[in-house]
Design an enzyme around this catalytic site. Structure first.
Site, short mmCIF file in Angstrom:
data_model
loop_
_atom_site.label_atom_id
_atom_site.label_comp_id
_atom_site.label_asym_id
_atom_site.label_seq_id
_atom_site.Cartn_x
_atom_site.Cartn_y
_atom_site.Cartn_z
CD GLU A 140 -55.53 -130.49 12.11
OE1 GLU A 140 -56.91 -130.24 11.58
OE2 GLU A 140 -54.79 -130.67 12.33
CG MET A 161 -58.44 -132.10 2.83
SD MET A 161 -57.76 -130.20 3.19
CE MET A 161 -56.91 -130.41 1.99
CD GLU A 162 -54.96 -134.45 6.92
OE1 GLU A 162 -55.97 -134.48 6.70
OE2 GLU A 162 -54.56 -133.21 6.13
CG ASP A 171 -65.33 -126.14 7.49
OD1 ASP A 171 -64.31 -126.87 8.58
OD2 ASP A 171 -65.79 -127.49 6.93
N1 ADE Z 1 -60.97 -130.30 7.37
C1 ADE Z 1 -61.80 -128.92 8.05
N2 ADE Z 1 -62.45 -128.62 7.41
C2 ADE Z 1 -62.38 -129.27 6.41
C3 ADE Z 1 -63.01 -129.62 5.33
N3 ADE Z 1 -64.28 -128.72 4.79
N4 ADE Z 1 -62.70 -130.46 4.03
C4 ADE Z 1 -61.44 -130.96 4.16
N5 ADE Z 1 -60.59 -131.25 5.04
C5 ADE Z 1 -60.88 -130.52 5.67
#
Ligand code: ADE
Length: 227
Positions: free
Chosen positions: A11, A168-169, A192
């Site tokens: 990234e 996730m952060e 996504d």
């Molecule tokens: N980062 C990118 N896509 C994600 C997802 N679906 N869940 C958590 N972190 C992500």
């Protein structure tokens, strides 16, 4: 002093090159730090056991605390990828600034006040909304968890949080910043649509390069603003 946290090297790579960022001569055990003009840029670094990027909340929290306590950081920017819920009608590689709030969806503690602690509900930077209108970017609520996929219960809590984006952060960074009373601005780029039958992980891999390009572009735009 401002620092930028980007969890994954893939990234960050385009931005590090665009800014001619140089690795600091002394590196911490957890995280990889770069100097880019007056910005300190931190990636999560590589896990010493598996060799992969240290994604998720634990490295993010440790590094944010280190940036603030050892490097005098007073304002944190996070740029990274995220999933979007299908109801948001977000597009792949679309950019968002997070406002007004950052939650957790997998930190369940059904005990008085601990439930509130677990959910997070941390304020995003008060400047996010005005920066979003200056940059013509949409805003959204973010909810974080330590899984790229999700359980039914995660999704229920995600939706109850009013979130559209999942990462996730963000909540870990927001928690550390809140303890130190410093602002956190989050820029998130969609890789996504996480609640489709097509697994988020496959979408993530297919779209990471395009999202990272967009991340570079939007961080460079933000850097031009005096915030
Ligand atoms: N980062 C990118 N896509 C994600 C997802 N679906 N869940 C958590 N972190 C992500």
């Amino acid at each position: 002093m401002r620092a930028l946290y980007i969890a994954m090297q893939a990234e960050a790579q385009g931005l590090l090159e665009a800014l001619d960022a140089q690795p600091l001569p002394e590196q911490p055990v957890i995280g990889t730090y770069y100097q880019a003009g007056d910005w300190l840029i931190a990636t999560s670094g590589k896990d010493r056991t598996t060799g992969v990027d240290c994604v998720g909340t634990e490295p993010a929290a440790l590094i944010a605390n280190d940036l603030i306590t050892r490097h005098g950081v007073t304002s944190l920017l996070n740029a990274g990828t995220c999933g979007a819920h299908s109801s948001s009608e977000a597009e792949i590689a679309q950019a968002f600034l997070i406002s007004p709030t950052i939650f957790n969806h997998d930190h369940r503690i059904p005990l008085p006040r601990f439930d509130e602690f677990g959910r997070g509900s941390h304020p995003a930077s008060p400047e996010a909304a005005s920066l979003a209108s200056q940059l013509d970017l949409p805003t959204a609520i973010l909810s974080s968890g330590n899984s790229l996929d999700h359980t039914e219960r995660d999704l229920e809590i995600f939706l109850a949080n009013g979130a559209r984006l999942k990462d996730m952060e963000g909540s870990a960074l927001a928690w550390v910043c809140r303890q130190h009373d410093i602002p956190l601005l989050c820029l998130k780029i969609v890789t996504d649509i996480f609640d489709l039958p097509h697994p988020a992980a496959a979408q993530f891999e297919a779209n990471l390069a395009a999202a990272s390009e967009r991340l570079t572009h939007e961080v460079l735009r933000l850097r031009e603003l005096d915030f």
